[in-house]
Design a protein around this motif. Structure first.
Motif, short mmCIF file in Angstrom:
data_model
loop_
_atom_site.label_atom_id
_atom_site.label_comp_id
_atom_site.label_asym_id
_atom_site.label_seq_id
_atom_site.Cartn_x
_atom_site.Cartn_y
_atom_site.Cartn_z
N ALA A 1 30.55 -6.11 -22.72
CA ALA A 1 30.28 -5.78 -24.12
C ALA A 1 28.78 -5.72 -24.40
N GLU A 2 27.98 -6.33 -23.51
CA GLU A 2 26.53 -6.34 -23.68
C GLU A 2 25.82 -5.22 -22.91
N CYS A 3 26.60 -4.43 -22.15
CA CYS A 3 26.00 -3.32 -21.40
C CYS A 3 25.44 -2.27 -22.37
N ARG A 4 24.42 -1.55 -21.94
CA ARG A 4 23.80 -0.55 -22.79
C ARG A 4 24.77 0.56 -23.15
N PHE A 5 25.62 0.96 -22.17
CA PHE A 5 26.58 2.05 -22.39
C PHE A 5 27.98 1.47 -22.48
N HIS A 6 28.75 1.91 -23.49
CA HIS A 6 30.08 1.34 -23.70
C HIS A 6 31.04 1.70 -22.57
N ASP A 7 30.77 2.82 -21.85
CA ASP A 7 31.64 3.22 -20.75
C ASP A 7 30.99 2.90 -19.40
N GLU B 1 35.15 -13.47 -18.88
CA GLU B 1 33.68 -13.54 -18.79
C GLU B 1 33.09 -12.18 -18.43
N ILE B 2 33.83 -11.39 -17.62
CA ILE B 2 33.34 -10.06 -17.25
C ILE B 2 33.41 -9.13 -18.46
N GLU B 3 34.49 -9.22 -19.22
CA GLU B 3 34.62 -8.38 -20.40
C GLU B 3 33.57 -8.73 -21.46
N GLU B 4 33.24 -10.01 -21.55
CA GLU B 4 32.17 -10.41 -22.48
C GLU B 4 30.83 -9.86 -22.04
N THR C 1 45.87 -6.21 -21.31
CA THR C 1 45.41 -7.37 -22.08
C THR C 1 45.34 -8.61 -21.20
N GLY C 2 46.34 -8.78 -20.32
CA GLY C 2 46.36 -9.92 -19.42
C GLY C 2 45.19 -9.91 -18.45
N VAL C 3 44.87 -8.73 -17.91
CA VAL C 3 43.72 -8.61 -17.00
C VAL C 3 42.44 -8.99 -17.74
N GLY C 4 42.30 -8.52 -18.97
CA GLY C 4 41.12 -8.85 -19.75
C GLY C 4 41.00 -10.33 -20.01
N TYR D 1 38.64 -7.76 -10.34
CA TYR D 1 38.77 -7.20 -11.70
C TYR D 1 38.96 -5.69 -11.63
N ARG D 2 38.11 -5.03 -10.86
CA ARG D 2 38.20 -3.56 -10.74
C ARG D 2 39.53 -3.13 -10.13
N LYS D 3 39.96 -3.86 -9.11
CA LYS D 3 41.21 -3.51 -8.43
C LYS D 3 42.40 -3.62 -9.37
N LEU D 4 42.48 -4.71 -10.13
CA LEU D 4 43.60 -4.89 -11.04
C LEU D 4 43.56 -3.88 -12.19
N LEU D 5 42.36 -3.55 -12.65
CA LEU D 5 42.25 -2.52 -13.69
C LEU D 5 42.76 -1.17 -13.18
N ARG D 6 42.36 -0.80 -11.95
CA ARG D 6 42.81 0.48 -11.37
C ARG D 6 44.32 0.49 -11.21
N GLU D 7 44.86 -0.61 -10.70
CA GLU D 7 46.31 -0.69 -10.50
C GLU D 7 47.05 -0.57 -11.83
N ASN D 8 46.53 -1.24 -12.84
CA ASN D 8 47.19 -1.19 -14.14
C ASN D 8 47.09 0.20 -14.75
#
Length: 369
Positions: free
Chosen positions: A290-296, A284-287, A276-279, A324-331
């Motif tokens: 949410a607009e990407c064509r594919f949810h994954d 702005e990246i998470e927002e 949640t903290g990373v998000g 962002y990617r690095k912290l997500l992977r670590e988490n």
């Protein structure tokens, strides 16, 4: 996260009101009051014992009754506790449910979290301007701060070392872009500039000072306290790092209201279940995602990727996305070590990606032949 409760005259007039005692804590403590136990707040912990400020003064108490196997449930600085006032030695019988908790992963190879402070309203991330700005490290601190439930504030210390006002404004702007929704305050503890603004922020509750060694936390604490309570040591010129001036976490009463917890310099700030903290840090990246064509969407070569579109338009930096990617992977890794369900999901994902990679290689070999 600031929690408020209906005012109660008994709570507001309590000797511990200046330490944060309120109607909510009084209600939580009621069952222990009936047992004749004494409420208090932990101001320091070391070697199985702690100093607890109570209506009768500061008591030394043993934490042997609260020694679970889970390191996140040990007594820590900032806890509100129930103390046996008649015991010899005195014991902490329990602590009240925490409103917020600042947790990081340990530097050991075991998958354990370490609780640094509890019941904190503001997490003050101290960043020294004596060295080159490390935006990635700021993002890491902010992820832990947001996850704790506290409101982060970035304080740029030693601002007097950047005498040019235009240069300082650009630095503040860079940090504000890195820390959406977070106040960024440049100040000089040595000159006393900016302290009044920070003191006003801290007067409303409990704050914790965080940052690397040499970030100026102890100097800042002394300036806020109006006294040389914390020892200050010289910072190395070569890298701006200092020794661990503070070796324990101390809760200190501020003259302008509120309390502050000074912490040792943190060499390592590993994430601990801080999705949640990373998000929040990269909102702005998470927002955009949410607009990407594919949810994954992995924000690589997928069609209709809003994140890649923002990169190409210059609205998002590559550094920010990589952080962002690095912290997500670590988490993900730390959560997977402690959560069997997540581990299973990751294994399925790895197998799927492995199968896709194998299929892609076989297709290429087919084209080559």
């Amino acid at each position: 996260m600031n929690l408020s409760f209906p005012s109660a005259s008994s709570a507001s007039s309590h000797p511990l009101a200046t330490y944060g005692w309120d109607a909510g804590w009084e209600s939580e403590f009621a069952p222990y009051a009936e047992q004749g136990l004494l409420p208090g707040r932990v101001v320091r912990v070391d070697r199985g014992q702690c100093d607890v400020v109570t209506a009768e003064g500061v008591l030394r108490a043993d934490t042997a009754f609260v020694t679970p196997h889970d390191p996140l449930r040990v007594v820590c600085t900032g806890d509100w506790v129930a103390v046996d006032p008649a015991g010899n030695p005195r014991y902490v019988r329990t602590y009240l449910p925490r409103r917020t908790a600042f947790v990081r992963s340990t530097s050991s190879k075991r998958s354990e979290g370490q609780i640094l402070a509890a019941n904190v309203d503001h997490a003050i991330v101290a960043v020294s301007l004596a060295v080159e700005l490390d935006l990635t490290r700021i993002e890491r601190f902010l992820a832990l701060a947001w996850e704790s439930g506290a409101q982060p504030v970035v304080v740029l210390t030693k601002a007097d070392l950047v005498p040019d006002a235009v240069t300082l404004s650009y630095i503040v702007e860079d940090v504000e872009t890195t820390a959406p929704g977070v106040p960024v305050l440049p100040l000089s503890a040595r000159l006393g500039e900016g302290l009044d603004v920070l003191a006003a922020v801290l007067s409303g509750g409990t704050s914790v000072l965080l940052g690397q060694s040499g970030a100026g936390k102890s100097t800042l604490a002394n300036a806020l306290l109006g006294d040389d309570v914390m020892t200050v040591q010289a910072t190395r010129d070569m890298d701006g790092k200092g020794r661990h001036t503070t070796t324990t976490r101390n809760l200190l009463l501020l003259p302008g209201g509120g309390v502050v917890i000074d912490t040792p310099g943190l060499r390592g700030v590993g994430l601990w279940d801080a999705g949640t903290g990373v998000g929040q840090v990269f909102s702005e990246i998470e927002e955009l995602a949410a607009e990407c064509r594919f949810h994954d969407c992995a924000h690589g070569a997928e069609p209709g990727c809003a994140v890649r579109a923002a990169l190409e338009a210059g609205e998002l930096s590559e550094r920010r996305l990589e952080s962002y990617r690095k912290l997500l992977r670590e988490n993900q890794r730390i959560v997977a070590k402690t959560d069997a369900r997540v581990r299973a999901e990751l294994r399925r994902e790895w197998k799927r990606k492995g199968a896709e990679g194998k299929a892609a290689m076989e297709a290429k070999r087919g084209r080559w032949h």
